[in-house]
Design an enzyme around this catalytic site. Structure first.
Site, short mmCIF file in Angstrom:
data_model
loop_
_atom_site.label_atom_id
_atom_site.label_comp_id
_atom_site.label_asym_id
_atom_site.label_seq_id
_atom_site.Cartn_x
_atom_site.Cartn_y
_atom_site.Cartn_z
N THR A 86 0.85 -1.20 0.00
CA THR A 86 0.00 0.00 0.00
C THR A 86 0.88 1.24 0.00
OG1 THR A 86 -0.08 -0.04 2.41
CG2 THR A 86 -1.95 -1.02 1.26
N GLY A 143 -8.47 7.12 0.13
CA GLY A 143 -7.01 7.02 0.32
C GLY A 143 -6.35 5.90 -0.45
N TYR A 147 -4.34 1.49 -4.89
CA TYR A 147 -4.52 0.11 -4.43
C TYR A 147 -5.84 -0.48 -4.94
CZ TYR A 147 -4.67 -3.65 -0.85
OH TYR A 147 -4.74 -4.86 -0.18
N TYR A 179 -10.71 -6.57 6.10
CA TYR A 179 -9.60 -6.09 6.94
C TYR A 179 -9.12 -7.23 7.85
CZ TYR A 179 -9.97 -1.36 5.22
OH TYR A 179 -9.93 -0.25 4.41
N1 CAA Z 1 -14.33 8.97 4.20
C1 CAA Z 1 -14.52 10.30 4.13
N2 CAA Z 1 -13.63 11.20 4.58
C2 CAA Z 1 -12.51 10.72 5.14
C3 CAA Z 1 -12.25 9.35 5.25
C4 CAA Z 1 -13.23 8.46 4.76
N3 CAA Z 1 -13.06 7.13 4.83
N4 CAA Z 1 -11.07 9.18 5.84
C5 CAA Z 1 -10.58 10.41 6.10
N5 CAA Z 1 -11.45 11.34 5.69
C6 CAA Z 1 -11.34 12.79 5.77
C7 CAA Z 1 -10.86 13.17 7.18
O1 CAA Z 1 -11.97 13.24 8.06
C8 CAA Z 1 -10.22 14.51 6.94
O2 CAA Z 1 -11.20 15.50 6.80
P1 CAA Z 1 -10.96 16.97 7.36
O3 CAA Z 1 -9.72 17.46 6.65
O4 CAA Z 1 -12.21 17.70 6.98
O5 CAA Z 1 -10.77 16.78 8.83
C9 CAA Z 1 -9.59 14.35 5.56
O6 CAA Z 1 -10.28 13.26 4.94
C10 CAA Z 1 -8.12 14.00 5.65
O7 CAA Z 1 -7.99 12.80 6.39
P2 CAA Z 1 -6.65 12.41 7.08
O8 CAA Z 1 -6.27 13.45 8.10
O9 CAA Z 1 -6.76 11.01 7.56
O10 CAA Z 1 -5.62 12.53 5.87
P3 CAA Z 1 -4.19 11.99 5.84
O11 CAA Z 1 -3.57 12.49 4.59
O12 CAA Z 1 -3.49 12.20 7.11
O13 CAA Z 1 -4.41 10.39 5.74
C11 CAA Z 1 -5.03 8.33 4.77
C12 CAA Z 1 -5.08 9.84 4.65
C13 CAA Z 1 -3.56 7.85 4.83
C14 CAA Z 1 -5.64 7.75 3.50
C15 CAA Z 1 -5.75 7.87 6.03
O14 CAA Z 1 -7.07 8.41 6.03
C16 CAA Z 1 -5.88 6.37 6.13
O15 CAA Z 1 -4.93 5.68 6.49
N6 CAA Z 1 -7.04 5.81 5.82
C17 CAA Z 1 -7.25 4.38 5.84
C18 CAA Z 1 -7.09 3.85 4.44
C19 CAA Z 1 -7.28 2.37 4.42
O16 CAA Z 1 -8.32 1.84 4.83
N7 CAA Z 1 -6.26 1.61 3.98
C20 CAA Z 1 -6.33 0.20 4.01
C21 CAA Z 1 -4.97 -0.34 4.34
S1 CAA Z 1 -5.04 -2.08 4.68
C22 CAA Z 1 -5.27 -2.76 3.20
O17 CAA Z 1 -5.19 -2.16 2.16
C23 CAA Z 1 -5.56 -4.24 3.19
C24 CAA Z 1 -6.85 -4.49 2.53
O18 CAA Z 1 -6.86 -5.00 1.42
C25 CAA Z 1 -8.10 -4.21 3.24
#
Ligand code: CAA
Length: 240
Positions: A86, A143, A147, A179
């Site tokens: 990722t 995000g 991926y 997850y």
């Molecule tokens: N839906 C809507 N809005 C969202 C959101 C979502 N799911 N997640 C975050 N936001 C919003 C936040 O509330 C924030 O809003 P404000 O600026 O208004 O407060 C804005 O988006 C920015 O969010 P972050 O501060 O989290 O932004 P960041 O740049 O620091 O991080 C990120 C972004 C890295 C993508 C982080 O949100 C994250 O890690 N998300 C999880 C992503 C995920 O699920 N990855 C899966 C990894 S595991 C995998 O991939 C295995 C598999 O197959 C399942």
């Protein structure tokens, strides 16, 4: 007859559980890894499963590595394309490098893993191809434009390969884990992860072994009529 299985990214996380499950079922297993020598050595010491180091994103390395596995163990008839990475970022922050690294490993890497073993499977009139996709290839994920694109692409790969391989006794199927409690998921920010878990009706993360069981089912010789399918194992988080 012992079947020979190749599991990419097979020394850690979901891949390690798959390698162990297939070994327990009597397969001779080769597990690949990309960089973590220490984890691979520990995995071999623990399980007796041989590990091979190559970068799935590179076709020549994959082909050479696969030739080595076949020289050591015999013809590969079961291939599990599991290796994946990722580089999460909201799209406005995602760099071309974030995009290309994920495409090269998760999508081109699947091509590079299956393509060298495919002719042998066709000749021998038997093969099992299993690609580890993701719930996020089915539903998309904030995000994960990069991926999710690769994991959706994996589903296109298996549906097409299923049609090409069916007459040659080859099946191609996908597993879409939700997850799962692996390093990849545990490295998500804790507060975000808690929110994700709250959205899983099962109320918990999945276990790698629960995905390994799906793979073993698809790999079985008597699963030959299951072809081009997707098993979703996500604790009821998402239905296709
Ligand atoms: N839906 C809507 N809005 C969202 C959101 C979502 N799911 N997640 C975050 N936001 C919003 C936040 O509330 C924030 O809003 P404000 O600026 O208004 O407060 C804005 O988006 C920015 O969010 P972050 O501060 O989290 O932004 P960041 O740049 O620091 O991080 C990120 C972004 C890295 C993508 C982080 O949100 C994250 O890690 N998300 C999880 C992503 C995920 O699920 N990855 C899966 C990894 S595991 C995998 O991939 C295995 C598999 O197959 C399942």
């Amino acid at each position: 007859m012992s079947r020979i299985a190749l599991v990419t990214g097979g020394s850690r996380g979901i891949g390690a559980a798959i390698s162990k499950e297939l070994k327990a079922q009597g397969y001779a297993v080769a597990a690949t890894y990309a960089g973590n020598d220490e984890a691979a050595a520990a995995f071999t010491a623990e399980t007796g499963i041989k590990t091979y180091k190559w970068n799935v994103a590179d076709y020549e390395s994959s082909a050479a590595g696969i030739a080595q596995v076949e020289a050591d163990l015999g013809p590969i008839d079961t291939v599990v394309a599991n290796a994946g990475i990722t580089r999460d970022a909201p799209f406005h922050k995602m760099t071309p490098q974030n995009w290309h690294e994920v495409i090269d490993t998760n999508l081109t890497g699947v091509f590079n893993t299956i393509h060298p073993v495919w002719p042998g499977m066709r000749e021998r009139k038997f093969g099992r191809v299993i690609v580890i996709s993701s719930i996020n290839g089915q539903k998309g994920q904030f995000g994960q434009v990069n991926y999710a694109a690769t994991k959706a692409g994996d589903l296109g790969i298996v549906k097409s390969l299923a049609q090409e391989g069916a007459r040659a006794g080859i099946t191609a199927n996908a597993v879409c884990p939700g997850y799962i409690a692996t390093e990849m998921v545990m490295s998500i920010d804790e507060a975000i992860r808690d929110k994700i878990v709250a959205g899983i009706p099962a109320g918990r993360l999945g276990e790698p072994e629960e995905i390994a069981k799906c793979v073993a089912f698809l790999a079985a010789e008597d699963s030959g009529f299951i072809n081009g399918s997707t098993i979703s194992a996500n604790g009821a988080q998402f239905f296709v």
